[in-house]
Scaffold this active site. Structure first.
Site, PDB file in Angstrom:
ATOM      1  N   CYS A 139       0.835  -1.198   0.000  1.00  0.00           N
ATOM      2  CA  CYS A 139       0.000   0.000   0.000  1.00  0.00           C
ATOM      3  C   CYS A 139       0.882   1.265   0.000  1.00  0.00           C
ATOM      4  CB  CYS A 139      -0.963  -0.054   1.177  1.00  0.00           C
ATOM      5  SG  CYS A 139      -2.388   1.044   1.012  1.00  0.00           S
TER       6      CYS A 139
ATOM      7  N   HIS B 157      -3.625  -5.823   0.924  1.00  0.00           N
ATOM      8  CA  HIS B 157      -3.403  -6.151   2.332  1.00  0.00           C
ATOM      9  C   HIS B 157      -3.943  -7.551   2.624  1.00  0.00           C
ATOM     10  CE1 HIS B 157      -2.142  -2.240   3.929  1.00  0.00           C
ATOM     11  NE2 HIS B 157      -3.058  -1.668   3.161  1.00  0.00           N
TER      12      HIS B 157
END
Length: 481
Positions: free
Chosen positions: A330, A427
């Protein structure tokens, strides 16, 4: 329907664990039970099935209840972006970014949403177990409180006060709380418990009786330290610690100043052949690191500057030159590129920041947030894995031609030409056991047959056993109304 609220004498006294353990114990009694936290402050969010976000602790508590997480389990989520401002999420959706001094002005309208979510859960379940935030002793915040006694009074929910003996002064914590809060607030408290005791609990018998005598509150027990807590996802970045050096494959995760969604490390830390170090500010990246992970962050450009201030940009280059691997997730993926631009000031002041230059990509921030659960296919192995995306910004560049994965047949992420630097927006990828084993094998580590989900479930059962053994659970549940 009945509800019971666990408030604490301060932050990090173990409220989240207590609610998870009580919830699993109540579920064992055949009750339909749901968790609820009116207001949470955390950058470690979970994505719900309907594309909203809530605190990670409430997702774990939902698992303890055997439920799918919903946005109503944590209707107000504050995600700090700076020391003085936060991104405000209401029932799963971003409302605004506000300065701390201005947040109080929103609370009247936010209380309506809090009570709406609570009523939805109450109407659907036999019992709701509520978690407070911080401490009711923060009486300066009481006039507009929606997280502790303000909520308890508005919803008529009885309160159990938890103190943390591990940090010391638990008698003063509990007796002092009663001394400073409003008498009408104190009347909402039906009892107390003492958490995180190390050693023989009988040594605290006199102190326990003193609290009962001074407060007139009923004691529900002394709960010893729960050794299995590290196997459950931590929500607060202050709670993440390096595990014991138990395996020869060394993963180092940089503890950024605005670290977010750091639960990506949990499945790796459970692997017996892997040692995970959460590297604190000021410490150099160890020369024996096999994999360095740059995790998510709530402020990519801000944490890029912070990372450089630690000297980690130099250490990362040295690690890479030694043949080490780097994984950016991310915000960490965005940092690995050549530049991160924020022309509209989505995460702070508008501008552009040079990246670490380990991937041939660039990122541009956009106001539209990507927030979804995804099913992906790993590009190199073809293995399927579940994950979630929670980010702003779009990343493009030459290294995207070597994607990390495919989501709905669209390439996702990037890999360097030498294959040792990888970036992805996904994630939760290591929760998939087959994928985690494959990656460890590719990295030269020793994978195990461990099931991450089974480990978490077994730990929640052990937590419930622990709570049952030391607290008056039947007495606590009987206090719900």
């Amino acid at each position: 329907m009945p509800a019971l609220m666990v408030q604490g004498t301060g932050s990090n006294v173990g409220k989240s664990m207590l609610v998870a353990g009580l919830a699993r114990a109540a579920r064992r009694r055949g009750l339909s039970v749901a968790p609820f936290k009116p207001q949470n402050m955390s950058n470690n969010a979970a994505v719900t099935a309907d594309g909203g976000e809530i605190g990670r602790a409430q997702a774990l508590q939902a698992l303890a209840c055997g439920l799918e997480p919903t946005v109503h389990m944590n209707p107000i989520l504050l995600k700090p972006e700076t020391d003085r401002g936060a991104h405000v999420v209401v029932q799963g959706r971003r409302l605004a970014t506000v300065a701390a001094r201005d947040y109080g002005g929103l609370k009247a309208q936010l209380m309506e949403r809090v009570l709406d979510s609570f009523e939805r859960l109450s109407s659907a379940h036999d019992l709701v177990i509520v978690e407070g935030a911080g401490s009711p002793a923060e009486v300066n915040l009481r006039p507009r409180d929606i997280a502790n006694m303000g909520f308890a009074r508005a919803a008529d929910v009885p309160v159990v006060l938890a103190g943390d003996i591990d940090r010391g002064g638990v008698i003063a914590q509990i007796v002092g709380t009663q001394a400073v809060i409003d008498p009408q607030d104190a009347a909402m408290v039906v009892g107390f418990l003492v958490n995180k005791f190390r050693g023989d609990p009988r040594l605290f018998d006199d102190g326990y009786r003193l609290i009962e005598q001074r407060t007139g509150w009923r004691g529900f027990g002394v709960l010893p330290w729960f050794d299995g807590a590290w196997r459950l996802p931590a929500e607060d970045a202050q709670e993440i610690r390096s595990g014991p050096r138990k395996g020869r494959f060394h993963v180092v995760c940089l503890h950024l100043s605005r670290i977010a969604n750091f639960d990506d490390m949990d499945p790796l830390s459970q692997e017996p052949g892997v040692s995970v170090t959460m590297l604190p500010a000021g410490a150099p990246i160890p020369a024996d690191a096999d994999l360095v992970v740059i995790p998510g962050t709530k402020s990519t450009r801000g944490d890029l500057a912070w990372l450089r201030a630690q000297g980690w940009d130099v250490d990362l280059r040295a690690h890479w030159r030694r043949g080490g691997r780097v994984l950016g997730i991310c915000g960490g993926y965005q940092m690995l590129g050549r530049t991160v631009a924020d022309p509209q000031g989505v995460e702070g002041d508008p501008g552009e920041t040079p990246g670490l230059g380990l991937l041939g990509v660039t990122t541009v921030m956009h106001p539209e947030k990507r927030l979804s659960r995804v099913r992906a296919r790993h590009a190199a192995s073809g293995l399927e894995l579940d994950g979630y995306e929670i980010h702003v910004g779009r990343t493009t560049g030459a290294d995207c031609a070597r994607p990390f994965a495919f989501v709905d047949d669209h390439p996702e992420g990037a890999t360097s030409a030498d294959g040792r630097v990888t970036g992805t927006y996904l994630h939760g990828l290591f929760r998939d056991d087959a994928f985690r084993r494959h990656m460890l094998e590719q990295w030269g580590a020793e994978p195990s047959g461990l099931s991450h989900q089974a480990t978490v479930e077994a730990t929640l059962d052990a937590l419930a056993d622990h709570v049952e053994a030391h607290l008056d659970v039947d007495g606590l549940l009987a206090m719900a109304r």
